[in-house]
Motif scaffolding. Sequence first.
Motif, PDB file in Angstrom:
ATOM      1  N   SER B 179      -5.453  -6.188   5.518  1.00 44.92           N
ATOM      2  CA  SER B 179      -6.479  -5.197   5.823  1.00 44.92           C
ATOM      3  C   SER B 179      -7.440  -5.031   4.651  1.00 44.92           C
ATOM      4  O   SER B 179      -7.048  -5.012   3.492  1.00 44.92           O
ATOM      5  CB  SER B 179      -5.812  -3.873   6.144  1.00 44.92           C
ATOM      6  OG  SER B 179      -6.769  -2.865   6.108  1.00 44.92           O
ATOM      7  N   ARG B 180      -8.704  -4.931   5.002  1.00 42.36           N
ATOM      8  CA  ARG B 180      -9.743  -4.762   4.024  1.00 42.36           C
ATOM      9  C   ARG B 180      -9.505  -3.526   3.163  1.00 42.36           C
ATOM     10  O   ARG B 180      -9.897  -3.478   2.000  1.00 42.36           O
ATOM     11  CB  ARG B 180     -11.026  -4.577   4.841  1.00 42.36           C
ATOM     12  CG  ARG B 180     -12.262  -4.894   4.158  1.00 42.36           C
ATOM     13  CD  ARG B 180     -13.372  -4.457   5.101  1.00 42.36           C
ATOM     14  NE  ARG B 180     -14.580  -4.409   4.333  1.00 42.36           N
ATOM     15  CZ  ARG B 180     -15.620  -5.167   4.605  1.00 42.36           C
ATOM     16  NH1 ARG B 180     -15.593  -5.983   5.626  1.00 42.36           N
ATOM     17  NH2 ARG B 180     -16.692  -5.084   3.866  1.00 42.36           N
ATOM     18  N   GLY B 181      -8.854  -2.527   3.759  1.00 42.85           N
ATOM     19  CA  GLY B 181      -8.592  -1.281   3.049  1.00 42.85           C
ATOM     20  C   GLY B 181      -7.816  -1.487   1.755  1.00 42.85           C
ATOM     21  O   GLY B 181      -8.063  -0.801   0.774  1.00 42.85           O
ATOM     22  N   TYR B 182      -6.859  -2.442   1.768  1.00 42.90           N
ATOM     23  CA  TYR B 182      -6.068  -2.673   0.565  1.00 42.90           C
ATOM     24  C   TYR B 182      -6.931  -3.232  -0.553  1.00 42.90           C
ATOM     25  O   TYR B 182      -6.808  -2.845  -1.709  1.00 42.90           O
ATOM     26  CB  TYR B 182      -4.910  -3.622   0.861  1.00 42.90           C
ATOM     27  CG  TYR B 182      -3.852  -2.975   1.711  1.00 42.90           C
ATOM     28  CD1 TYR B 182      -2.958  -2.070   1.157  1.00 42.90           C
ATOM     29  CD2 TYR B 182      -3.763  -3.245   3.061  1.00 42.90           C
ATOM     30  CE1 TYR B 182      -2.000  -1.453   1.932  1.00 42.90           C
ATOM     31  CE2 TYR B 182      -2.815  -2.631   3.858  1.00 42.90           C
ATOM     32  CZ  TYR B 182      -1.927  -1.731   3.288  1.00 42.90           C
ATOM     33  OH  TYR B 182      -0.995  -1.125   4.064  1.00 42.90           O
ATOM     34  N   GLU B 184     -10.148  -2.873  -0.809  1.00 47.55           N
ATOM     35  CA  GLU B 184     -11.088  -1.840  -1.243  1.00 47.55           C
ATOM     36  C   GLU B 184     -10.400  -0.803  -2.121  1.00 47.55           C
ATOM     37  O   GLU B 184     -10.985  -0.319  -3.090  1.00 47.55           O
ATOM     38  CB  GLU B 184     -11.738  -1.176  -0.027  1.00 47.55           C
ATOM     39  CG  GLU B 184     -12.674  -2.119   0.692  1.00 47.55           C
ATOM     40  CD  GLU B 184     -13.603  -1.431   1.676  1.00 47.55           C
ATOM     41  OE1 GLU B 184     -14.606  -2.039   2.033  1.00 47.55           O
ATOM     42  OE2 GLU B 184     -13.313  -0.280   2.086  1.00 47.55           O
ATOM     43  N   ALA B 185      -9.142  -0.492  -1.775  1.00 49.75           N
ATOM     44  CA  ALA B 185      -8.406   0.476  -2.591  1.00 49.75           C
ATOM     45  C   ALA B 185      -8.299  -0.041  -4.015  1.00 49.75           C
ATOM     46  O   ALA B 185      -8.482   0.698  -4.992  1.00 49.75           O
ATOM     47  CB  ALA B 185      -7.015   0.702  -2.004  1.00 49.75           C
ATOM     48  N   SER B 186      -8.000  -1.325  -4.128  1.00 49.99           N
ATOM     49  CA  SER B 186      -7.848  -1.926  -5.452  1.00 49.99           C
ATOM     50  C   SER B 186      -9.203  -2.023  -6.165  1.00 49.99           C
ATOM     51  O   SER B 186      -9.321  -1.680  -7.345  1.00 49.99           O
ATOM     52  CB  SER B 186      -7.203  -3.299  -5.280  1.00 49.99           C
ATOM     53  OG  SER B 186      -7.282  -4.023  -6.451  1.00 49.99           O
ATOM     54  N   CYS B 196      -7.528  -8.091  -7.899  1.00 47.54           N
ATOM     55  CA  CYS B 196      -7.179  -7.762  -6.507  1.00 47.54           C
ATOM     56  C   CYS B 196      -6.392  -8.886  -5.858  1.00 47.54           C
ATOM     57  O   CYS B 196      -5.412  -8.641  -5.158  1.00 47.54           O
ATOM     58  CB  CYS B 196      -8.436  -7.589  -5.650  1.00 47.54           C
ATOM     59  SG  CYS B 196      -9.217  -6.046  -5.874  1.00 47.54           S
ATOM     60  N   HIS B 199      -2.784  -9.125  -7.564  1.00 46.14           N
ATOM     61  CA  HIS B 199      -1.846  -8.011  -7.386  1.00 46.14           C
ATOM     62  C   HIS B 199      -1.716  -7.543  -5.944  1.00 46.14           C
ATOM     63  O   HIS B 199      -0.737  -6.907  -5.595  1.00 46.14           O
ATOM     64  CB  HIS B 199      -2.265  -6.816  -8.231  1.00 46.14           C
ATOM     65  CG  HIS B 199      -2.255  -7.098  -9.695  1.00 46.14           C
ATOM     66  ND1 HIS B 199      -1.103  -7.379 -10.390  1.00 46.14           N
ATOM     67  CD2 HIS B 199      -3.259  -7.180 -10.593  1.00 46.14           C
ATOM     68  CE1 HIS B 199      -1.390  -7.599 -11.659  1.00 46.14           C
ATOM     69  NE2 HIS B 199      -2.690  -7.488 -11.807  1.00 46.14           N
ATOM     70  N   VAL B 200      -2.724  -7.812  -5.131  1.00 44.27           N
ATOM     71  CA  VAL B 200      -2.701  -7.265  -3.779  1.00 44.27           C
ATOM     72  C   VAL B 200      -2.692  -8.364  -2.722  1.00 44.27           C
ATOM     73  O   VAL B 200      -1.749  -8.479  -1.941  1.00 44.27           O
ATOM     74  CB  VAL B 200      -3.895  -6.319  -3.548  1.00 44.27           C
ATOM     75  CG1 VAL B 200      -3.857  -5.751  -2.151  1.00 44.27           C
ATOM     76  CG2 VAL B 200      -3.888  -5.216  -4.582  1.00 44.27           C
ATOM     77  N   ILE B 203       0.290 -10.888  -2.780  1.00 45.66           N
ATOM     78  CA  ILE B 203       1.572 -10.247  -2.496  1.00 45.66           C
ATOM     79  C   ILE B 203       1.636  -9.801  -1.040  1.00 45.66           C
ATOM     80  O   ILE B 203       2.623 -10.015  -0.345  1.00 45.66           O
ATOM     81  CB  ILE B 203       1.796  -9.078  -3.459  1.00 45.66           C
ATOM     82  CG1 ILE B 203       1.961  -9.664  -4.852  1.00 45.66           C
ATOM     83  CG2 ILE B 203       3.008  -8.255  -3.060  1.00 45.66           C
ATOM     84  CD1 ILE B 203       2.010  -8.669  -5.952  1.00 45.66           C
ATOM     85  N   LYS B 204       0.531  -9.225  -0.570  1.00 47.68           N
ATOM     86  CA  LYS B 204       0.478  -8.810   0.840  1.00 47.68           C
ATOM     87  C   LYS B 204       0.645 -10.005   1.761  1.00 47.68           C
ATOM     88  O   LYS B 204       1.190  -9.869   2.858  1.00 47.68           O
ATOM     89  CB  LYS B 204      -0.879  -8.151   1.127  1.00 47.68           C
ATOM     90  CG  LYS B 204      -0.874  -6.662   0.896  1.00 47.68           C
ATOM     91  CD  LYS B 204      -0.332  -5.971   2.117  1.00 47.68           C
ATOM     92  CE  LYS B 204      -0.051  -4.528   1.854  1.00 47.68           C
ATOM     93  NZ  LYS B 204       0.906  -3.977   2.807  1.00 47.68           N
ATOM     94  N   ASN B 298       9.296  -5.053   2.568  1.00 47.18           N
ATOM     95  CA  ASN B 298       8.278  -4.110   3.002  1.00 47.18           C
ATOM     96  C   ASN B 298       6.944  -4.233   2.288  1.00 47.18           C
ATOM     97  O   ASN B 298       6.330  -3.251   1.921  1.00 47.18           O
ATOM     98  CB  ASN B 298       8.807  -2.690   2.768  1.00 47.18           C
ATOM     99  CG  ASN B 298       8.487  -1.824   3.943  1.00 47.18           C
ATOM    100  OD1 ASN B 298       7.589  -2.169   4.724  1.00 47.18           O
ATOM    101  ND2 ASN B 298       9.184  -0.728   4.080  1.00 47.18           N
ATOM    102  N   HIS B 299       6.525  -5.469   2.119  1.00 45.26           N
ATOM    103  CA  HIS B 299       5.248  -5.632   1.428  1.00 45.26           C
ATOM    104  C   HIS B 299       4.111  -5.391   2.386  1.00 45.26           C
ATOM    105  O   HIS B 299       4.240  -5.629   3.545  1.00 45.26           O
ATOM    106  CB  HIS B 299       5.143  -7.031   0.838  1.00 45.26           C
ATOM    107  CG  HIS B 299       5.855  -7.098  -0.460  1.00 45.26           C
ATOM    108  ND1 HIS B 299       5.717  -6.141  -1.419  1.00 45.26           N
ATOM    109  CD2 HIS B 299       6.740  -7.978  -0.948  1.00 45.26           C
ATOM    110  CE1 HIS B 299       6.468  -6.460  -2.444  1.00 45.26           C
ATOM    111  NE2 HIS B 299       7.109  -7.562  -2.181  1.00 45.26           N
TER     112      HIS B 299
END
Lengths: 257, 299
Positions: B179-182, B184-186, B196, B199-200, B203-204, B298-299
């Motif tokens: 999701s783009r949200g992750y 953007e959060a980073s 990003c 780390h995101v 892993i996601k 639960n990633h």
Amino acid sequence: MSLSINNQSNIVVENLNVFYNQRHALKNINITIPSNKLTAIIGPSGCGKTTFLKCFNRLIENNDNINVTGNFLVNGQNIYQPNIEITEIRKKMGLLSQRPYPLPMSIYDNITYGPKIHGEKNKEKLDHIVEFYLKEANLWEEVKDRLHSPANNLSIGQQQRLCLARGLAVEPEFILGDEPTSALDPISSKHIEQKFLELKNKYTIVLVTHSLRQAKKIADYVIFMYLGEIIEHGSVEEVLLNPKNQLTKDYVNGEIN
Amino acid sequence: MSFLKYRLRMDKNVHLIMKILTVFSIVTILAILLGLLYKAYPILKTHSLTNLLLSKDWFPQKELFGLFPFISSTFQVTGLAMFIAVPFCLLASIYLSEYASKSITRLVLPLIDILAGIPSVIFGIWGIILIVPFIRDYVAPFFGKVSSGYSILTGGIVLAVMLIPVMVNILLEVFNTVSRGYKEASLALGATKWQCIKHVLLIKSAPGIISAIALSLSRAFGETLAVLMVVGNVTKSPKSILDPAQPLPALIANNYGEMMSVDLYDSALLLASLVLFIIVLFFNIIARVILRRLEKNNH
């Protein structure tokens, strides 16, 4: 640890225009965001509220074919100048999005993520940051025994408070909220609203919201947008209770959506 | 009322048909396994399995059927191909999904799809006219070795290129589902794109990356023709990746249907097929286990 309190934090927007694939999404936005106040941006779906909010931290540039013109002055500096370091701008703007996006790591690492990417390595200091900001977001008591378990295991309301703590941990000057309570249950929403009321003494807050009730309850200043334009702005009493413009009246009375 | 009955009966029928077809596809796997077992049985009766798998001696006329050189070549060619293709495809798809503009992606993706549609014989010929001389004239001399150019390295390179479209397509799909949200959060915390990604995004999408690798791996183990054309087809255990070799699929394709006068030869080749089948199955199961564990975290 003291929070960075900056009473000079101010945002002035002059002639801001945004084009998405030739579509004129924001039209001639001129506004001064009052410092250390909570400003709510309201308006019907598709009016450009979120687009406007994404201009604050330049997340808008993540879209293809986007064109932004005009001046967006943060503390007197135009953040759309080419020589501006984008990560520094974003560090100043804490973002709370529509639904929480906990990063795929532990609760502890979610909080230290921001400080770490900006170079903080001292373990003691990081421990301190985690405790301080989790308390600041009213989450510490609930998670202090499982700081190293995945953040995904938290309830959605807890996740949103975690995201708030995470955002505060990079010591922003501004807090941006993009309908941060829309995915939450009433009690979690209340937690966040309460927190915003406390935070507006220390930060300048800009909140996009669908809920007039929320705007009335926690905002000091209101901006009403319609079809990419600012129609009316002013204090809560002026815009929500005694709107001058017919469009604002219709929206406040629930006649446009 | 009768129309309702008709609709309900249709629902039941369609359900049944789909169930039968699903069961059929599972039965096929079992049928292949049983067929191979049945055909390989004669050689398993006269030779010990450890000897068959670990012996280096393949002399069908003397009834020596050591499969080790072929198994080892299979792993070397596939391993090499994955070693080249995985980092290459990962970085290329990260570039396409995170850095490249839409117009570049729109230009590159169809070209990659064309790569996917090229018949493997053409990859084989490309390997012979380009990679083989390159290995013979430049790579081998550089390491002070003599090589005909038909080698494990050549097979690995050709195979790696063939894996690109499969892997890049799956990886892009995987990255898109994050999701783009992750991101953007980073980004909103002041992270750079690379932070990003590290780390995101990676892993996601770890479970998806594992699936992409597993799918490509199955394809790599089984790819026959292009590898066969450039790998040299020698039944010796290779000492270095510049030596020629013969992986299992090449062995089977080269020899099946010939020399059937030798007893047990047919059975030995079907045992080779069975081994190949089990290798692919094994790696698929491993991938599933890793996948399950990642999803549980639960990633």
